[in-house]
Write an enzyme that holds these catalytic residues in place. Structure first.
Site, mmCIF file in Angstrom:
data_model
loop_
_atom_site.group_PDB
_atom_site.id
_atom_site.type_symbol
_atom_site.label_atom_id
_atom_site.label_comp_id
_atom_site.label_asym_id
_atom_site.label_seq_id
_atom_site.Cartn_x
_atom_site.Cartn_y
_atom_site.Cartn_z
ATOM 1 N N ASN A 87 -0.584 0.906 5.798
ATOM 2 C CA ASN A 87 0.118 -0.141 5.068
ATOM 3 C C ASN A 87 0.574 -1.160 6.099
ATOM 4 O O ASN A 87 1.279 -0.821 7.046
ATOM 5 C CB ASN A 87 1.327 0.425 4.316
ATOM 6 C CG ASN A 87 2.154 -0.664 3.655
ATOM 7 O OD1 ASN A 87 1.648 -1.734 3.321
ATOM 8 N ND2 ASN A 87 3.441 -0.396 3.464
ATOM 9 N N GLY A 88 0.199 -2.426 5.925
ATOM 10 C CA GLY A 88 0.607 -3.452 6.868
ATOM 11 C C GLY A 88 -0.554 -4.335 7.261
ATOM 12 O O GLY A 88 -1.612 -4.335 6.628
ATOM 13 N N ARG B 117 3.858 0.253 -6.582
ATOM 14 C CA ARG B 117 3.820 -0.656 -5.440
ATOM 15 C C ARG B 117 2.726 -1.709 -5.594
ATOM 16 O O ARG B 117 2.733 -2.713 -4.887
ATOM 17 C CB ARG B 117 3.594 0.144 -4.147
ATOM 18 C CG ARG B 117 4.689 1.145 -3.856
ATOM 19 C CD ARG B 117 4.309 2.069 -2.715
ATOM 20 N NE ARG B 117 4.332 1.414 -1.431
ATOM 21 C CZ ARG B 117 5.377 1.376 -0.619
ATOM 22 N NH1 ARG B 117 6.503 1.962 -0.978
ATOM 23 N NH2 ARG B 117 5.323 0.776 0.544
ATOM 24 N N GLU C 242 13.574 -18.189 -12.811
ATOM 25 C CA GLU C 242 13.220 -16.778 -12.969
ATOM 26 C C GLU C 242 12.340 -16.565 -14.195
ATOM 27 O O GLU C 242 11.386 -15.779 -14.164
ATOM 28 C CB GLU C 242 14.498 -15.942 -13.051
ATOM 29 C CG GLU C 242 14.305 -14.491 -13.445
ATOM 30 C CD GLU C 242 13.473 -13.677 -12.466
ATOM 31 O OE1 GLU C 242 13.229 -12.497 -12.765
ATOM 32 O OE2 GLU C 242 13.069 -14.210 -11.407
ATOM 33 N N HIS D 127 12.836 -37.171 -14.214
ATOM 34 C CA HIS D 127 12.411 -37.547 -12.863
ATOM 35 C C HIS D 127 11.018 -37.014 -12.531
ATOM 36 O O HIS D 127 10.710 -36.768 -11.359
ATOM 37 C CB HIS D 127 13.436 -37.043 -11.843
ATOM 38 C CG HIS D 127 14.781 -37.660 -12.000
ATOM 39 N ND1 HIS D 127 15.128 -38.878 -11.448
ATOM 40 C CD2 HIS D 127 15.875 -37.239 -12.679
ATOM 41 C CE1 HIS D 127 16.360 -39.172 -11.756
ATOM 42 N NE2 HIS D 127 16.854 -38.195 -12.506
ATOM 43 N N TRP E 215 -3.530 -2.260 -1.389
ATOM 44 C CA TRP E 215 -3.368 -3.633 -1.862
ATOM 45 C C TRP E 215 -4.086 -4.510 -0.859
ATOM 46 O O TRP E 215 -3.678 -4.630 0.283
ATOM 47 C CB TRP E 215 -1.886 -3.989 -1.952
ATOM 48 C CG TRP E 215 -1.595 -5.265 -2.674
ATOM 49 C CD1 TRP E 215 -1.512 -5.454 -4.023
ATOM 50 C CD2 TRP E 215 -1.326 -6.547 -2.076
ATOM 51 N NE1 TRP E 215 -1.212 -6.765 -4.290
ATOM 52 C CE2 TRP E 215 -1.091 -7.463 -3.126
ATOM 53 C CE3 TRP E 215 -1.249 -7.003 -0.751
ATOM 54 C CZ2 TRP E 215 -0.797 -8.796 -2.907
ATOM 55 C CZ3 TRP E 215 -0.964 -8.341 -0.525
ATOM 56 C CH2 TRP E 215 -0.732 -9.222 -1.591
ATOM 57 N N CYS F 277 0.832 -1.202 0.000
ATOM 58 C CA CYS F 277 0.000 0.000 0.000
ATOM 59 C C CYS F 277 0.868 1.254 0.000
ATOM 60 O O CYS F 277 1.950 1.276 0.578
ATOM 61 C CB CYS F 277 -0.901 0.015 1.223
ATOM 62 S SG CYS F 277 -1.928 -1.445 1.406
ATOM 63 N N GLU G 244 3.939 -14.102 -13.495
ATOM 64 C CA GLU G 244 3.611 -12.807 -12.912
ATOM 65 C C GLU G 244 2.893 -11.893 -13.894
ATOM 66 O O GLU G 244 1.924 -11.213 -13.543
ATOM 67 C CB GLU G 244 4.891 -12.109 -12.441
ATOM 68 C CG GLU G 244 5.523 -12.686 -11.199
ATOM 69 C CD GLU G 244 6.805 -11.958 -10.851
ATOM 70 O OE1 GLU G 244 6.988 -11.619 -9.669
ATOM 71 O OE2 GLU G 244 7.637 -11.722 -11.750
ATOM 72 N N LYS H 161 4.814 -4.226 -5.512
ATOM 73 C CA LYS H 161 6.242 -4.041 -5.770
ATOM 74 C C LYS H 161 7.072 -4.365 -4.542
ATOM 75 O O LYS H 161 8.034 -5.120 -4.617
ATOM 76 C CB LYS H 161 6.498 -2.589 -6.203
ATOM 77 C CG LYS H 161 7.966 -2.281 -6.507
ATOM 78 C CD LYS H 161 8.475 -3.079 -7.683
ATOM 79 C CE LYS H 161 9.894 -2.702 -8.046
ATOM 80 N NZ LYS H 161 10.436 -3.584 -9.096
ATOM 81 N N LYS I 65 8.623 -14.933 -14.118
ATOM 82 C CA LYS I 65 8.270 -13.739 -14.880
ATOM 83 C C LYS I 65 7.018 -13.982 -15.718
ATOM 84 O O LYS I 65 6.126 -13.134 -15.791
ATOM 85 C CB LYS I 65 9.432 -13.330 -15.797
ATOM 86 C CG LYS I 65 10.533 -12.579 -15.096
ATOM 87 C CD LYS I 65 10.088 -11.157 -14.758
ATOM 88 C CE LYS I 65 11.046 -10.523 -13.776
ATOM 89 N NZ LYS I 65 10.934 -11.060 -12.410
#
Length: 605
Positions: free
Chosen positions: A98-99, A27, A478, A501, A74, A2, A485, A600, A482
């Site tokens: 925020n939190g 963010r 990675e 495997h 958020w 947030c 996301e 973010k 990506k």
């Protein structure tokens, strides 16, 4: 996560609140709101979705105020609706947060039992209700705020306004960052320097447990014990031009193209290009270190995994890499002589910060690889290992990842020298290879046309597999992250040798398999893995160099990039996997810079 901005001024603030919130979009958020003092009463405007929805509401219902707060939310507790959007209000008190308030259910039950009615599903409303309750007991605003803070358990950055206190904004920090900005005849409070950047470059960072009262004339800061506290004032460069996309369609595209500069600037902090030397960072004797413990989350953890391969090979130093969100909860065995290395773009990632503090509490020396050099991690670590990527706005990390990998590679060379493992001649060769990285990254960006064609087909897939060996395994992880996301396509990364495997069961004609394999010591074995996929009619996309292209299986679709030293191959070949994710997302029409549900900076656990 947030975003928070507060302005105590003498001129209208609503447009400036919106300007700051636009800077905080990076963010991640799913609703937004502002509040301001109107005739002694705090009024709110809130809207779900993007900031444009809030701007439309303000056009219809203007808010004229000289003191106000703003927020991008958020969602954690409660769906992203207008009733759950911030600012939250109860009685005389209006709050943005925020939190996560961990004991909100207990506090809410207590307040409901006393006859208070709640209007939202958020944990934040508990704060507003609690402060208002404290005011009703006769406490003055600042005392009521402190009394409420003392009841809260969890992580928070808070700003509050109180009806009848026309110039006052209260703020507090426990966990997530909060800064105070000093202007001329006005004061600011925000989530980070970028929030207050349009208005001032003079800021103070609140320390954990601090709370503050600001008005247009100044700030009064107190520590967690309620004692007046002085916090250093810093001059921060936060040029507005760094927030512009320029000629690029998205910040992600811009930041991919900025990677040569990010890597060059980062390497310049660690390497002597004239003497071809890699000096170990001042403040720690690396010859006395017996082990590195890397803690990080998400993309940063994959940078750490690349660092593990490089440092162990070059310096012969054991390296463990662990997801920070799991690290301290499993009560890990701590070995004396270990250096704990935390990796974070923002330097505020809650899980990583907690893991670093855990290591510090158990007697380990700590280092922080961070892009924000004034962040909490940077300030608390024994050793700062800075990256120099510049502000990264897209929620997905690209140039910050490249800068982290660059710093770890330079650290690997310096550590090998300090441990007597790397001779001067070899040091010169390795440093020369590192110094070639910016040029080769620029060449890798020229792979974009090839990648764009591959993305057209990949965008139609429901599942994608990524394979790699050695450091390219970390890139496979990675690459899959990506793609997930930014395009919302399910993807998984595997070590290529693990294909037989289990993962080979997923191979069919509709599942692209992206293989990251520049020609190196692993290439022939990786060719065997590709052949196994092709034999089962799986479409293979091979990302390699010209030599690898000549040796590729006949049915593999080849994307060829520049040849390079294996040391820097993870840097160079990060570019095409980033471009692939980007162009798949563009084909699918997703929100590239602010993908759904993502933030973010994850500043709460």
């Amino acid at each position: 996560m947030c975003g928070i901005i507060g302005i105590a001024g003498q001129a209208p603030v609503t447009e400036r609140l919106i300007e700051s919130l636009k800077r905080l979009e990076y963010r991640g958020y799913d609703s937004a709101g502002v509040a301001g003092v109107v005739d002694g009463h705090v009024e709110r405007r809130r809207a779900p979705g993007k900031l444009r929805n809030l701007e439309v509401l303000l056009e219809r219902e203007p808010l004229t105020a000289t003191v106000g707060i703003g927020h991008t939310r958020w969602a954690t507790h409660g769906a992203p609706t207008e009733r759950n959007a911030h600012p939250q209000k109860a009685g005389r008190v209006t709050v943005v947060h925020n939190g996560i308030i961990e004991n909100f259910a207990e506090l809410k039950a207590e307040l409901v039992a006393e006859g208070r009615r709640f209007e939202s599903d958020t944990d934040t409303e508990v704060v507003a209700q609690l402060v208002d309750h404290c005011l009703e007991t006769g406490l003055a605003p600042l005392a009521a705020f402190k009394a409420a803070l003392d009841r809260l358990t969890g992580a928070y950055a808070l700003c509050a306004m109180i009806d009848g206190e026309d110039e006052l904004i209260l703020g507090a920090r426990r966990g997530p960052p909060l800064v105070v900005g000093y202007g001329r005849g006005e004061m600011f409070i925000g989530s980070d320097p970028l929030a207050v950047g349009p208005f001032t470059n003079r800021i103070s960072y609140l320390e954990d447990g601090d709370y503050v009262a600001i008005d247009h004339a100044g700030a009064r800061i107190f520590d967690s014990a309620g004692k007046p506290a002085k916090r250093a004032t810093h001059t921060v460069a936060a040029s507005a031009t760094l927030m512009e996309k320029g000629n690029y369609r998205h910040f992600m595209e811009k930041e991919i193209h900025e990677q040569p500069d990010a890597v060059q600037h980062t390497l310049a902090a660690y390497l002597d290009p004239v003497a071809r030397r890699a000096a170990p960072p001042a403040g720690l004797d690396f010859s006395t270190i017996s082990r590195l413990q890397i803690v990080a989350c998400g993309t940063a953890s994959y940078a750490g995994l690349i660092g593990k391969y490089v440092i162990e090979r070059l310096a012969g130093l054991p390296v463990d890499v662990e997801v920070a969100s799991e690290f301290r909860y499993r009560q890990p065995a701590i070995s004396p002589g270990t250096l704990a290395v935390a990796i974070s773009q923002s330097g505020e990632t809650a899980d990583t910060l907690a893991a670093m503090r855990y290591c510090k509490e158990h007697g380990l020396a700590t280092a922080a690889v961070v892009n924000v050099h004034t962040s909490t991690m940077a300030r608390e670590a024994d050793l700062l290992l800075p990256t120099h990527a510049g502000p990264e706005i897209c929620v997905l990390s690209t140039k910050a990842f490249a800068a982290q990998v660059s710093a770890l590679m330079a650290l690997g060379v310096a550590t090998g020298v300090a441990r007597g493992v790397i001779a001067p001649e070899e040091e010169g060769r390795l440093v020369s290879s590192l110094l070639e990285a910016p040029r080769l990254l620029a060449e890798a960006i020229h792979m974009e046309d090839q990648i764009r064609d591959v993305a057209l087909q990949a965008s139609k897939a429901k599942d994608v597999l990524y394979l790699g060996r050695g450091p390219m395994y970390a890139l496979a992880l990675e690459g899959a992250l990506k793609l997930k996301e930014v395009s919302y396509i399910h993807a998984e990364g595997y070590a290529a040798g693990e294909l037989k495997h289990g993962p080979i069961a997923l191979v069919d004609e509709a599942t692209p398999v992206v293989v990251i394999a520049p020609s190196d010591a692993f290439f022939e074995k990786t060719v065997s893995n590709m052949s196994e996929v092709i034999a089962r009619e799986g479409p293979v996309v091979l990302i390699t160099d010209d030599d690898g292209a000549r040796r590729a299986p006949a049915k593999a679709r080849v994307v060829a990039g520049p040849a390079c030293d294996p040391l820097i191959a993870p840097l160079v070949y990060a570019v095409p996997i980033q471009l692939l994710a980007y162009h798949v997302a563009v084909q699918k029409g997703t929100d590239v810079d602010q993908p759904r549900n993502l933030a973010k900076s994850v500043t709460v656990e």
